[in-house]
Scaffold this active site. Sequence first.
Site, PDB file in Angstrom:
ATOM      1  N   ASP A 282      -3.805   3.019  13.410  1.00  0.00           N
ATOM      2  CA  ASP A 282      -2.930   3.893  12.548  1.00  0.00           C
ATOM      3  C   ASP A 282      -3.539   5.356  12.254  1.00  0.00           C
ATOM      4  O   ASP A 282      -4.175   6.096  13.258  1.00  0.00           O
ATOM      5  CB  ASP A 282      -2.734   2.944  11.410  1.00  0.00           C
ATOM      6  CG  ASP A 282      -4.205   2.904  10.839  1.00  0.00           C
ATOM      7  OD1 ASP A 282      -5.252   3.798  11.155  1.00  0.00           O
ATOM      8  OD2 ASP A 282      -4.192   2.086   9.970  1.00  0.00           O
TER       9      ASP A 282
ATOM     10  N   ARG B  46       0.845  -1.209   0.105  1.00  0.00           N
ATOM     11  CA  ARG B  46       0.001  -0.087   0.019  1.00  0.00           C
ATOM     12  C   ARG B  46       0.963   1.266   0.141  1.00  0.00           C
ATOM     13  O   ARG B  46       1.441   1.488   0.971  1.00  0.00           O
ATOM     14  CB  ARG B  46      -0.929   0.065   1.271  1.00  0.00           C
ATOM     15  CG  ARG B  46      -1.704   1.134   1.330  1.00  0.00           C
ATOM     16  CD  ARG B  46      -3.094   1.085   2.178  1.00  0.00           C
ATOM     17  NE  ARG B  46      -2.602   1.132   3.388  1.00  0.00           N
ATOM     18  CZ  ARG B  46      -3.473   1.120   4.518  1.00  0.00           C
ATOM     19  NH1 ARG B  46      -4.978   1.276   4.423  1.00  0.00           N
ATOM     20  NH2 ARG B  46      -3.258   1.020   5.946  1.00  0.00           N
TER      21      ARG B  46
END
Length: 539
Positions: free
Chosen positions: A452, A168
């Site tokens: 996150d 990603r």
Amino acid sequence: MSAPAPSPLAIVDAEPLPRQDEVLTDAALAFVAELHRNFTARRDELLTRRQDRRAEIARTSTLDFRPETAEIRAGDWKVAPAPAALNDRRVEITGPTDRKMTINALNSGAKVWLADFEDASAPTWENVVLGQLNLIDAYERRIDFTDPGSSKSYALKDADQLATVVMRPRGWHLEERHLQFDGRPVPGALVDFGLYFFHNAQRLIDLGKGPYFYLPKTESYLEARLWNDIFVFAQDYVGIPQGTVRATVLIETITAAYEMEEILFELKDHAAGLNAGRWDYLFSIVKNFRDGGAKFVLPDRNAVTMTAPFMRAYTELLVRTCHKRGAHAIGGMAAFIPSRRDAAVNKVAFEKVKADKDREAGDGFDGSWVAHPDLVPIAMASFDAVLGDKPNQKDRLREDVSVAPGDLIAIDSLDAKPTYDGLVSAVQVGTRYIEAWLRGLGAVAIFNLMEDAATAEISRSQIWQWINAGVVFENGEKATAELARKVAAEELAAIRAEIGEEAFAAGKWQQAHDLLLKVSLDADYADFLTLPAYDQLVG
């Protein structure tokens, strides 16, 4: 296609790192330069379009499926069949690309590892470059690691036991200040994609896999079209067959939820599926409908489960859309971090994880995310029970699902309200996460959950929304800037007492406190917390 010589205007503005020359080769930088010259202007235009779309939502307080793409939604088409390495995705583990995580994730027993240069990674130059090096080393099987603290050694299992990597890159909004071509920084997405693709595309093909990607923060089908054009260019550049690249798009913005079919269509030959997240999706709802009145005010983030009616509409529509078009539907994150000391906490949490994964498997998802290796067997059991020996359940078309445009933004269908404890939690988690991020850590264990950047985004967005909506909590206190400052000051004092003066002084606590309040209280809502935070990130 032969690679042009690197631009004499290429500037790497950072302290040298060990072995960086293995990543920042002339040929790799030349490739990134070509991506930059060919695609950054379009990226800039698409960021402007995001602002236009947001202004339109502010005017109308609504969204709808796009009339100009009705023909695509009505058409009879499918995405390319999944390659063998991505056909069974029943459990995916996520995490940053530091050396220890790389080994543990690949060895975890999950089918896929989302190797994250985005929300689980603070974009220090060290994390950007050495993360790339760790993946190269993993593919070359030279990544053994000994933990300097515990002296425990880590090594890769046999190749057939390793997870397939889906990488990603950063979202379109972020620049990479340490790498400039033609006098301007390169978008972080092009740096992450470019270095990884250039070094590993052929390596991965030789291993029987391929360059596979998760695309974050996508807001429209035109952004998917840009990625598709990048894939076509990149495959021609290094001389591999078209369609070798595969991309799974995170549907983590409210605007993308109305364009799922169009996004798959744009990536048709390179599409691998869609993913349904939670925190970034809620953050996007607040961002876009922040001035839409009381009916768009979200309650505490933990009260918004995936069974909330508007979240259920989103996930059901995603499964139906993916399976209609032959793509994988990947579910959300189980973020629990097991405690080594409290078996009772683990028992309750594991039961919740199991119920969540049972629901996803029962709804037709083909796989789901976990944040910790100990959760892999739990999620695996949920999907094994439904899939058996089948690699996926794309044959479940979910034609029973019917979602109207208004269902996706029916926030007031949820019977929950913001609470004072919710405000305290948002301040606590936001402060602790931002402090770690400013020290270069993107995946942070806070209160037994792996958090996150999306966590910090929803936390500060909820503080902002509650204050601007004049929310009155159940204890009679009104959400105000003064109350937020009071709670933040109390949290800072509690942290100082908890960790001690020396550790407090060594951290970035005051900086994190100040930044959280800035993005939570400024009248001019910041599009992304990571933009002002990046200005303060050292390294």
